[in-house]
Design a protein around this motif. Sequence first.
Motif, short mmCIF file in Angstrom:
data_model
loop_
_atom_site.label_atom_id
_atom_site.label_comp_id
_atom_site.label_asym_id
_atom_site.label_seq_id
_atom_site.Cartn_x
_atom_site.Cartn_y
_atom_site.Cartn_z
N SER A 70 0.82 -1.21 0.00
CA SER A 70 0.00 0.00 0.00
C SER A 70 0.86 1.26 0.00
CB SER A 70 -0.90 0.01 1.24
OG SER A 70 -1.55 1.27 1.34
N LYS A 98 -0.82 4.28 0.34
CA LYS A 98 -1.92 5.17 0.72
C LYS A 98 -1.41 6.56 1.14
CE LYS A 98 -5.60 5.39 4.22
NZ LYS A 98 -6.36 6.41 3.53
N GLY A 135 -9.13 5.95 -0.60
CA GLY A 135 -9.29 4.95 0.46
C GLY A 135 -8.01 4.15 0.61
N ASP A 136 -7.51 3.66 -0.52
CA ASP A 136 -6.21 2.98 -0.52
C ASP A 136 -5.61 3.07 -1.92
OD1 ASP A 136 -4.02 1.61 0.39
OD2 ASP A 136 -5.18 -0.04 1.27
N ARG A 140 -13.42 -5.11 -2.05
CA ARG A 140 -13.09 -3.73 -1.63
C ARG A 140 -12.52 -2.86 -2.75
NH1 ARG A 140 -9.56 -1.62 1.73
NH2 ARG A 140 -8.14 -3.39 1.77
N ILE A 141 -11.91 -3.49 -3.76
CA ILE A 141 -11.21 -2.71 -4.79
C ILE A 141 -12.22 -2.11 -5.79
CG2 ILE A 141 -9.50 -2.83 -6.67
CD1 ILE A 141 -8.37 -3.15 -3.75
N ASP A 196 -11.97 8.35 -1.70
CA ASP A 196 -12.27 7.09 -1.01
C ASP A 196 -12.23 5.84 -1.91
OD1 ASP A 196 -12.65 8.50 1.34
OD2 ASP A 196 -14.78 8.86 0.87
N ASN A 228 -10.63 2.68 -3.76
CA ASN A 228 -9.52 1.79 -3.47
C ASN A 228 -8.93 1.32 -4.79
OD1 ASN A 228 -9.85 1.78 -0.59
ND2 ASN A 228 -11.67 0.51 -0.89
#
Length: 361
Positions: free
Chosen positions: A63, A65, A72-73, A205-206, A341, A343
């Motif tokens: 990550s 981030k 988000g990431d 999540r992606i 936000d 990902n």
Amino acid sequence: MNHKYVCIECNKEFEADFFKLKCEESDYSCFDIKYYKSNANFPVLPSPLDIKSLGEGSTPVVSFKDKFSDLGDFIFKLEYFSPTGSFKDRGTSLLLSKAKEVGIKEFVEDSSGNAGASMSAYAKNLGMKCHIFVPDQTPLNKKSQIKIFGAELHNVPGPRQNSTIAAKEFCDKTSIPYVSHNYNPYFIEGMKSFAYEIFEEFNDRITDIVIPVGNGSLLIGAYKGFKELKNQGLINKIPKLHCIQVEGFSPISNKFMNLDWEFDVNSKTLAGGIAVSDPPRINQVIDAIKESESECEIVSEEKTLSWHKEIASWGILSEITCAAALAGTEKLLNRGVIGKDSNVIVPITGSGLKDLSNVKI
Ligand SMILES: [Zn+2]
């Protein structure tokens, strides 16, 4: 047999035939692989098939981030951890396992470098001889890698497309089969593991995956993998699969945006992995982009090279090709296509050690 061939243009179905690369009924279009429903368990792969692995896939993720605080990431998937240093090993493993099964002992392939090195390594392991046609300007390290695994290297002057033409002519002359990673659909099937791994690591999540695209095998493979996961109810939505190309080599992006496309033979880029002027699966790539509600971007050489240096300063040495995806990410963020936000994953498709000699340091 748990699968058949389907033409990507006319949708006609045929018995799977490894040696048949194009559908004669629709202006020589490529095939895709379609599975019989009763066999569609996850993961969906051609079976029975003894798949030869040299350790491809299962690549690490890291990550960053902290570099994009609004997101988000922001994640790199380090595809250069595969055995020959690029994502191509996913497809090669499956393609050449199938080649072995159908009795191929010698074959011809053309490549900008990464696929050639990958095919050379797996061919040697499986006891097959191969001829790899590459553009003359392919970085020396990629050529050396192709040779050390045992392939016969053929240097072809001029743009990437000339290597494809020369490889096909050599096949016609010698009757050695053409095992092309761009035409043969088994290569794409191997690429699906990229999507399976993202699902296993991140579930659903992606939201966005930003992919450097030449012929589009990773984008198509990822789309097919995520679609299977969706069809089986394991995810609700396919992540966006954005297509990034460089100026001078943007046939897919141009067609997606309804712009005319004409290749200028004087176009040059150090992003050799995506320097493709005539991708045979162009419509299949565009369908995958549209169906995943994604976007295309065309980035400059200057931005690509500056992002190559930028991520090196983060400790990531990618091939130059892949830095185009970072330049594309920047444009998608500026356009608001990738929102707050989100990902985001960028595959780091190949090792920077392969073309380091082209980099001004
Ligand atoms: Zn057809």
